[in-house]
Design a protein around this motif. Sequence first.
Motif, PDB file in Angstrom:
ATOM      1  N   VAL A 133     -28.929 -23.245-142.911  1.00  0.00           N
ATOM      2  CA  VAL A 133     -29.567 -24.811-143.010  1.00  0.00           C
ATOM      3  C   VAL A 133     -30.119 -25.140-140.994  1.00  0.00           C
ATOM      4  O   VAL A 133     -31.315 -25.022-141.199  1.00  0.00           O
ATOM      5  CB  VAL A 133     -28.485 -25.716-142.923  1.00  0.00           C
ATOM      6  CG1 VAL A 133     -29.563 -27.304-142.333  1.00  0.00           C
ATOM      7  CG2 VAL A 133     -27.988 -25.838-144.119  1.00  0.00           C
ATOM      8  N   THR A 134     -29.456 -24.638-139.699  1.00  0.00           N
ATOM      9  CA  THR A 134     -30.609 -24.832-138.478  1.00  0.00           C
ATOM     10  C   THR A 134     -31.228 -23.848-138.384  1.00  0.00           C
ATOM     11  O   THR A 134     -31.730 -24.314-138.083  1.00  0.00           O
ATOM     12  CB  THR A 134     -28.355 -24.476-137.760  1.00  0.00           C
ATOM     13  OG1 THR A 134     -27.966 -25.619-137.779  1.00  0.00           O
ATOM     14  CG2 THR A 134     -29.142 -24.866-136.455  1.00  0.00           C
ATOM     15  N   LEU A 144     -27.613 -19.703-135.278  1.00  0.00           N
ATOM     16  CA  LEU A 144     -26.265 -18.930-134.331  1.00  0.00           C
ATOM     17  C   LEU A 144     -25.487 -19.858-133.974  1.00  0.00           C
ATOM     18  O   LEU A 144     -24.197 -20.004-133.606  1.00  0.00           O
ATOM     19  CB  LEU A 144     -26.027 -17.767-133.045  1.00  0.00           C
ATOM     20  CG  LEU A 144     -25.295 -16.569-132.726  1.00  0.00           C
ATOM     21  CD1 LEU A 144     -24.937 -15.999-134.774  1.00  0.00           C
ATOM     22  CD2 LEU A 144     -26.006 -15.613-131.894  1.00  0.00           C
ATOM     23  N   ALA A 145     -26.540 -20.722-132.775  1.00  0.00           N
ATOM     24  CA  ALA A 145     -24.933 -21.448-131.509  1.00  0.00           C
ATOM     25  C   ALA A 145     -24.584 -22.780-132.424  1.00  0.00           C
ATOM     26  O   ALA A 145     -23.406 -23.319-132.360  1.00  0.00           O
ATOM     27  CB  ALA A 145     -26.354 -22.366-130.719  1.00  0.00           C
ATOM     28  N   LEU A 355     -28.366 -30.080-131.287  1.00  0.00           N
ATOM     29  CA  LEU A 355     -27.370 -29.652-130.270  1.00  0.00           C
ATOM     30  C   LEU A 355     -28.255 -28.223-129.841  1.00  0.00           C
ATOM     31  O   LEU A 355     -27.904 -27.476-128.945  1.00  0.00           O
ATOM     32  CB  LEU A 355     -26.366 -30.048-130.051  1.00  0.00           C
ATOM     33  CG  LEU A 355     -25.368 -30.803-129.453  1.00  0.00           C
ATOM     34  CD1 LEU A 355     -24.759 -31.517-129.766  1.00  0.00           C
ATOM     35  CD2 LEU A 355     -25.971 -30.961-128.572  1.00  0.00           C
ATOM     36  N   ALA A 356     -27.687 -27.771-131.460  1.00  0.00           N
ATOM     37  CA  ALA A 356     -27.810 -25.807-131.611  1.00  0.00           C
ATOM     38  C   ALA A 356     -29.681 -25.511-130.776  1.00  0.00           C
ATOM     39  O   ALA A 356     -29.907 -24.911-131.006  1.00  0.00           O
ATOM     40  CB  ALA A 356     -27.412 -25.508-132.863  1.00  0.00           C
ATOM     41  N   VAL A 357     -30.755 -26.698-131.664  1.00  0.00           N
ATOM     42  CA  VAL A 357     -32.142 -26.557-131.334  1.00  0.00           C
ATOM     43  C   VAL A 357     -31.937 -26.187-129.710  1.00  0.00           C
ATOM     44  O   VAL A 357     -32.807 -25.739-128.485  1.00  0.00           O
ATOM     45  CB  VAL A 357     -33.242 -27.531-131.591  1.00  0.00           C
ATOM     46  CG1 VAL A 357     -34.048 -27.260-131.407  1.00  0.00           C
ATOM     47  CG2 VAL A 357     -33.152 -27.213-133.424  1.00  0.00           C
ATOM     48  N   LYS A 358     -31.410 -27.707-128.888  1.00  0.00           N
ATOM     49  CA  LYS A 358     -31.599 -27.136-127.621  1.00  0.00           C
ATOM     50  C   LYS A 358     -30.564 -26.084-126.536  1.00  0.00           C
ATOM     51  O   LYS A 358     -30.785 -26.086-126.201  1.00  0.00           O
ATOM     52  CB  LYS A 358     -31.069 -28.586-127.351  1.00  0.00           C
ATOM     53  CG  LYS A 358     -31.755 -30.082-127.381  1.00  0.00           C
ATOM     54  CD  LYS A 358     -32.557 -29.797-126.982  1.00  0.00           C
ATOM     55  CE  LYS A 358     -33.419 -31.229-126.728  1.00  0.00           C
ATOM     56  NZ  LYS A 358     -34.986 -30.939-126.645  1.00  0.00           N
ATOM     57  N   LEU A 362     -31.094 -21.257-124.048  1.00  0.00           N
ATOM     58  CA  LEU A 362     -30.149 -20.562-123.017  1.00  0.00           C
ATOM     59  C   LEU A 362     -30.010 -18.985-123.587  1.00  0.00           C
ATOM     60  O   LEU A 362     -30.453 -18.798-124.500  1.00  0.00           O
ATOM     61  CB  LEU A 362     -28.659 -20.671-123.248  1.00  0.00           C
ATOM     62  CG  LEU A 362     -28.282 -22.815-123.106  1.00  0.00           C
ATOM     63  CD1 LEU A 362     -26.858 -22.449-123.451  1.00  0.00           C
ATOM     64  CD2 LEU A 362     -28.607 -22.545-121.938  1.00  0.00           C
ATOM     65  N   GLY A 363     -29.511 -18.328-122.248  1.00  0.00           N
ATOM     66  CA  GLY A 363     -29.943 -16.374-122.289  1.00  0.00           C
ATOM     67  C   GLY A 363     -27.947 -16.327-122.997  1.00  0.00           C
ATOM     68  O   GLY A 363     -27.664 -17.234-123.770  1.00  0.00           O
ATOM     69  N   LEU A 364     -28.220 -15.279-124.435  1.00  0.00           N
ATOM     70  CA  LEU A 364     -26.570 -15.631-125.371  1.00  0.00           C
ATOM     71  C   LEU A 364     -24.925 -15.038-124.015  1.00  0.00           C
ATOM     72  O   LEU A 364     -24.727 -15.811-124.688  1.00  0.00           O
ATOM     73  CB  LEU A 364     -27.195 -13.904-125.749  1.00  0.00           C
ATOM     74  CG  LEU A 364     -27.864 -13.817-126.677  1.00  0.00           C
ATOM     75  CD1 LEU A 364     -27.871 -12.692-127.839  1.00  0.00           C
ATOM     76  CD2 LEU A 364     -27.400 -15.083-128.005  1.00  0.00           C
ATOM     77  N   PRO A 365     -26.031 -14.312-122.680  1.00  0.00           N
ATOM     78  CA  PRO A 365     -24.659 -14.567-122.200  1.00  0.00           C
ATOM     79  C   PRO A 365     -24.122 -15.622-121.602  1.00  0.00           C
ATOM     80  O   PRO A 365     -22.760 -16.159-121.441  1.00  0.00           O
ATOM     81  CB  PRO A 365     -24.898 -13.743-121.112  1.00  0.00           C
ATOM     82  CG  PRO A 365     -25.514 -12.285-121.163  1.00  0.00           C
ATOM     83  CD  PRO A 365     -26.744 -13.108-122.429  1.00  0.00           C
ATOM     84  N   THR A 366     -24.637 -16.927-121.387  1.00  0.00           N
ATOM     85  CA  THR A 366     -24.999 -18.437-120.952  1.00  0.00           C
ATOM     86  C   THR A 366     -23.922 -19.102-122.113  1.00  0.00           C
ATOM     87  O   THR A 366     -23.233 -19.550-122.151  1.00  0.00           O
ATOM     88  CB  THR A 366     -25.202 -18.778-120.809  1.00  0.00           C
ATOM     89  OG1 THR A 366     -26.389 -17.967-119.233  1.00  0.00           O
ATOM     90  CG2 THR A 366     -26.142 -19.829-119.800  1.00  0.00           C
ATOM     91  N   LEU A 367     -25.060 -18.201-123.052  1.00  0.00           N
ATOM     92  CA  LEU A 367     -24.448 -19.641-124.513  1.00  0.00           C
ATOM     93  C   LEU A 367     -23.268 -19.263-124.748  1.00  0.00           C
ATOM     94  O   LEU A 367     -21.921 -19.685-125.372  1.00  0.00           O
ATOM     95  CB  LEU A 367     -25.808 -18.854-125.795  1.00  0.00           C
ATOM     96  CG  LEU A 367     -24.780 -20.232-127.186  1.00  0.00           C
ATOM     97  CD1 LEU A 367     -24.881 -21.004-127.233  1.00  0.00           C
ATOM     98  CD2 LEU A 367     -26.245 -18.996-128.287  1.00  0.00           C
ATOM     99  N   PHE A 368     -22.430 -18.045-125.164  1.00  0.00           N
ATOM    100  CA  PHE A 368     -21.404 -17.052-125.613  1.00  0.00           C
ATOM    101  C   PHE A 368     -20.427 -18.211-124.218  1.00  0.00           C
ATOM    102  O   PHE A 368     -19.235 -18.316-124.687  1.00  0.00           O
ATOM    103  CB  PHE A 368     -20.941 -15.601-125.346  1.00  0.00           C
ATOM    104  CG  PHE A 368     -22.204 -15.601-126.957  1.00  0.00           C
ATOM    105  CD1 PHE A 368     -22.460 -15.984-127.512  1.00  0.00           C
ATOM    106  CD2 PHE A 368     -22.728 -14.093-126.435  1.00  0.00           C
ATOM    107  CE1 PHE A 368     -23.375 -15.697-128.801  1.00  0.00           C
ATOM    108  CE2 PHE A 368     -23.315 -12.871-127.549  1.00  0.00           C
ATOM    109  CZ  PHE A 368     -24.151 -14.221-128.909  1.00  0.00           C
ATOM    110  N   THR A 369     -20.454 -17.525-123.181  1.00  0.00           N
ATOM    111  CA  THR A 369     -19.607 -17.982-122.094  1.00  0.00           C
ATOM    112  C   THR A 369     -19.324 -20.180-122.467  1.00  0.00           C
ATOM    113  O   THR A 369     -17.752 -19.824-122.457  1.00  0.00           O
ATOM    114  CB  THR A 369     -20.560 -18.036-120.588  1.00  0.00           C
ATOM    115  OG1 THR A 369     -20.512 -17.203-120.199  1.00  0.00           O
ATOM    116  CG2 THR A 369     -18.812 -18.331-119.715  1.00  0.00           C
TER     117      THR A 369
END
Length: 392
Positions: A133-134, A144-145, A355-358, A362-369
């Motif tokens: 959906v997102t 993914l977020a 929230l996910a759209v915002k 972020l880069g994937l490493p930052t998002l995963f962290t």
Amino acid sequence: MSRWVRHHGPVLALYGVLKLIGFSVFMYLLSSAGEYRKKHPRFGGGAHAWDVLASWDGWWYQQIAAYGYDPALVRVPDAKGLITLEGNSAAFFPLYPAAMRIVSEGTGLGLYGSGMLVSVVASFVAALGVYAVTARFGGRRAGLAAAGLWAVWPGSGMEWSAYSESLYVALAVWACHAVMSDRWLTAGILTFAAGLNRPTAVALIAALTVAALVALHRRQDDIARPWTAILIAPLGLFGYLLWVGNRMGDLSGYFKLQTGAWAHTFDYGEHTRDVLTSIAVGRFDYLFAYPFEDTIGAVVVLSAVLLIPLLIRLRPPAVLVVYTLLTIALVLGSRQIFGNVSRYLLPVFPLFIPLAVKLRGLGLPTLFTLLGISAVASGSYAGYVLFELGVP
């Protein structure tokens, strides 16, 4: 198959890792505190930390799976307070315990293990739905977020427990996705099933109905499928309520049971206002007060209110707007244990979208962290607090 794995594998892997982190922290906190050893197995206790996951409502679901229903309104002798009726399994909808029973008979697992299996598998299905959906609004990174947010959201401790939340969200998110994809029969069947799982499915039924009527207004061809979806969608929910009422000899029996046995009733937000105004001045003298759990619940309510306009700014389809607003209205408009609001608002997955759209920037490493840190914290705020410092 390999294409499906490449596309969806990262979503499942991210969700699974985040849940394992939060779940491990939750189990560690339970074991370290050890309070569950002092409690009755039915009320948050057990021989092992993981037994807590099938207590409270989980106990009722296991009883239904094992023995079925015997709907009745039985008065508590000389009762004069809020609780005037004995608890009865008819308050709990049948789809989840039926799934427990089917899995148990098919696999040889006990009812506890079967319930956990249903919930865990359903939670992954829900994660894929939240992603799908997102992704329509913000692409693959946003999807993914959003799946990650589903893993760490307040109330997410219910996802891997013997509760019906994961199964309900899996049905609701894919029903909304089916509406957005113009697959009306699929949407109607999924909504029918959701109505057999939780009473708040009335919001999903209304959302599908509004979306179908909008679609019918915009076009004159192929009107049979939207109308069929409208007719199918409410049959599960209202069919169960009528069956319970018929067995009790009172068509409003389900609602009388909720009010008299669990003090749950729609009070147009009076209890919610009382809780929020009390917490704002540091008082905890209202009905069903659990300070730590309620404070987290108040933060969840405030977050939901702030996220609604951000969601609407994305101009989502009617099915998501109606589903979100009605679910929030049903939850906040009811008198119940306020601390459970983080659990009851867990199905409002469209709030993850803005929230996910915002977060997609972020880069994937930052998002995963960021999600990983939230997962560690979720073991406390979404797990331990909900199950041990309150009543889930």
